[in-house]
Design an enzyme around this catalytic site. Structure first.
Site, PDB file in Angstrom:
ATOM      1  N   ASN A   1       1.230   3.719  -3.062  1.00 47.28           N
ATOM      2  CA  ASN A   1       0.935   5.213  -2.989  1.00 47.28           C
ATOM      3  C   ASN A   1       1.943   6.175  -3.414  1.00 47.28           C
ATOM      4  O   ASN A   1       1.698   7.198  -4.038  1.00 47.28           O
ATOM      5  CB  ASN A   1       0.467   5.605  -1.376  1.00 47.28           C
ATOM      6  CG  ASN A   1      -0.871   5.034  -1.122  1.00 47.28           C
ATOM      7  OD1 ASN A   1      -1.587   4.767  -2.082  1.00 47.28           O
ATOM      8  ND2 ASN A   1      -1.312   5.060   0.020  1.00 47.28           N
TER       9      ASN A   1
ATOM     10  N   GLU B   1       0.822  -1.182  -0.163  1.00 49.17           N
ATOM     11  CA  GLU B   1       0.044  -0.050  -0.217  1.00 49.17           C
ATOM     12  C   GLU B   1       0.848   1.030  -0.019  1.00 49.17           C
ATOM     13  O   GLU B   1       0.637   2.146  -0.807  1.00 49.17           O
ATOM     14  CB  GLU B   1      -0.843   0.016   1.210  1.00 49.17           C
ATOM     15  CG  GLU B   1      -1.842  -1.051   1.384  1.00 49.17           C
ATOM     16  CD  GLU B   1      -2.920  -1.402   0.068  1.00 49.17           C
ATOM     17  OE1 GLU B   1      -3.146  -0.372  -0.475  1.00 49.17           O
ATOM     18  OE2 GLU B   1      -3.708  -2.286   0.188  1.00 49.17           O
TER      19      GLU B   1
ATOM     20  N   ARG C   1      -8.822   3.622  -7.491  1.00 53.88           N
ATOM     21  CA  ARG C   1      -8.262   3.493  -6.141  1.00 53.88           C
ATOM     22  C   ARG C   1      -9.593   3.307  -5.164  1.00 53.88           C
ATOM     23  O   ARG C   1     -10.440   3.913  -5.466  1.00 53.88           O
ATOM     24  CB  ARG C   1      -7.550   4.677  -5.628  1.00 53.88           C
ATOM     25  CG  ARG C   1      -6.311   4.834  -6.622  1.00 53.88           C
ATOM     26  CD  ARG C   1      -5.225   3.473  -7.223  1.00 53.88           C
ATOM     27  NE  ARG C   1      -4.735   3.158  -5.848  1.00 53.88           N
ATOM     28  CZ  ARG C   1      -4.429   2.037  -5.583  1.00 53.88           C
ATOM     29  NH1 ARG C   1      -4.484   1.147  -6.543  1.00 53.88           N
ATOM     30  NH2 ARG C   1      -3.815   1.724  -4.436  1.00 53.88           N
TER      31      ARG C   1
END
Ligand SMILES: Nc1ncnc2c1ncn2[C@@H]1O[C@H](COP(=O)(O)OP(=O)(O)O)[C@@H](O)[C@H]1O
Ligand SMILES: Nc1ncnc2c1ncn2[C@@H]1O[C@H](COP(=O)(O)OP(=O)(O)O)[C@@H](O)[C@H]1O
Lengths: 103, 162, 162, 103
Positions: free
Chosen positions: B62, B58, B119
């Site tokens: 990002n 994650e 997303r």
């Protein structure tokens, strides 16, 4: 690969890859949508048999397909979802969106 | 403001690695395999391994897609710093990208600025769910640092803190 | 003298990572898993994977035990820099340890300064056998840089060189 | 682990680990020598069945045991050595030192 995508009646069956991250997700969504549009399928079945890793990008793939087909009454299903993937779906609030198919 | 870098007391550190890699999406898998290899000597359970790999995936995703706008340039760099203090893993994921205007809002589950990229807005929520602690430092135009902690294996939570 | 760092032409680089880790023996396995994960997108054959892992294991072990005298200090650092230019992997293993007096002699098969640690003297020989190219730069008291190249997978050997 | 070391007659049988690098080798040599001395075994058999990785540190382990036992007429053997390990032994010139046992 394309052998992982099969249309049976009104269902698109997708054999999900071993690792579902952002890198893989972009490709899955693109392929899935090509089938959804060209074969006019109403429902999508995600098969997690091979999947050993998934992050929130996988959640995005499921949600994205749901949004594409739900307005026409379509549904999304998950088969072979182990406890890890169930937990990710639950954490993301997808329990009312994805129908879990018991094996 | 909280300082992101501080003087380190190496008496407590049992292992450390610093990894810098190109902000390209191939490296999402690479980063989580690297952290898995790094904690392997602690004999993590399969669940702990999945937890750490998910959180790292994650944070690194990002950095690549939000921090550097998903442009796939080899010269954009993501740093991942990992440290063990006994059985406590600290992972820091750093980018020098666009930064986050409102960190609290960004951390809300389901909040995303990139719905067009599908997303889900669950990245930070997963990091919180799967790690013991999560800290996010960010400044617009300066970049973002995500720092996470997790106890691995059977050891006890013994970090001296002053 | 050959310059160890030079200006890089990023147009040819398709991926890059720089890893720094503590000179402790747990990280021998970590380093070779990291390089394996880094080249995974190239679909290496099992033999290519073994070749690269063996060469990296040799270079990293040397840095830890010879470069830093096997003292296991977390603050002693080994660097591993990996770069892909298409299907060509470049791996650089760098230590700031004691360095090598006579590189040519050190590279002779069976030559070792540490028979008491049961070193076989085959480290450099294995690096040469399993990689396509090997370069060693070293200076006493300054440290050692080992640079290795190998073509991975099915691509062709296409590195532009001026 | 100690169940990987077995003494049968005058032979020490060592089940080598999955990965043999410097980190592992130090431990293997230490354990092996404890058995060689305490049980007075003359020969050592290295079993590579589980081994998926070995570097030159493994060569050092074999050579080291050979040096310890050969002066008393002992021998070292390798069983279940796949083509990779055979190649490493050959590259290191151990073909006259290690007796390869075919399975
Ligand atoms: N490294 C980063 N750099 C810039 N913005 C970020 C970064 N990480 C997160 N964000 C912002 O926070 C939002 C929420 O992040 P997250 O919870 O991971 O969800 P998602 O990645 O699905 O959008 C992102 O949409 C983005 O606007
Ligand atoms: N990174 C290094 N720093 C200092 N000396 C080194 C380094 N690498 C190799 N050497 C020297 O070169 C010799 C030969 O190395 P090598 O062929 O790998 O065999 P071995 O590690 O078995 O001794 C070593 O014994 C050591 O003296």
């Amino acid at each position: 690969m394309d052998e992982d995508y099969k249309v049976i009646d009104n269902y698109l069956m997708i054999k999900m890859p071993a690792e579902i991250d952002h890198h893989q997700s972009v490709d899955i969504s693109k392929r899935a949508d090509r089938y959804i549009v060209s074969k006019q399928v109403g429902n999508v079945v995600f098969d997690f048999e091979r999947t050993t890793f998934m992050d929130s990008s996988g959640v995005g793939v499921i949600l994205g397909r749901y949004r594409k087909i739900s307005c026409f009454g379509g549904k999304v299903y998950a088969v072979n979802a182990g406890s890890r993937i169930r937990r990710l779906l639950l954490l993301s609030g997808l329990e009312n969106i994805v129908e879990l198919v018991e094996n | 403001m909280i300082e992101v870098t501080e003087k380190k007391d190496y008496r407590l550190v049992t292992n450390e690695m610093r990894l810098e890699f190109a902000a390209v999406s191939d490296n999402e898998a690479f980063a989580r395999m690297a952290v898995a290899a790094f904690i392997a000597p602690l004999n993590p359970t399969l669940e702990e391994l999945s937890d750490v790999k998910t959180a790292v995936s994650e944070a690194v995703t990002n950095a690549i897609i939000h921090g550097y706008g998903n442009r796939g340039r080899v010269t954009d760099r993501v740093q991942m710093n990992c440290e063990l203090k006994g059985s406590i893993l600290e992972v820091e994921v750093v980018d020098r990208g666009v930064g986050i205007e409102d960190v609290n809002r960004a951390m809300e589950p389901l909040y995303t600025t990139r719905p067009e990229w599908e997303r889900s807005g669950m990245g930070f929520a997963f990091m919180e769910a799967f790690m013991d602690e999560l800290e996010v430092f960010s400044e617009p135009e300066m970049g973002t640092t995500v720092r996470m902690y997790k106890k691995i294996g059977l050891g006890s939570w013994i970090v001296d803190e002053e």
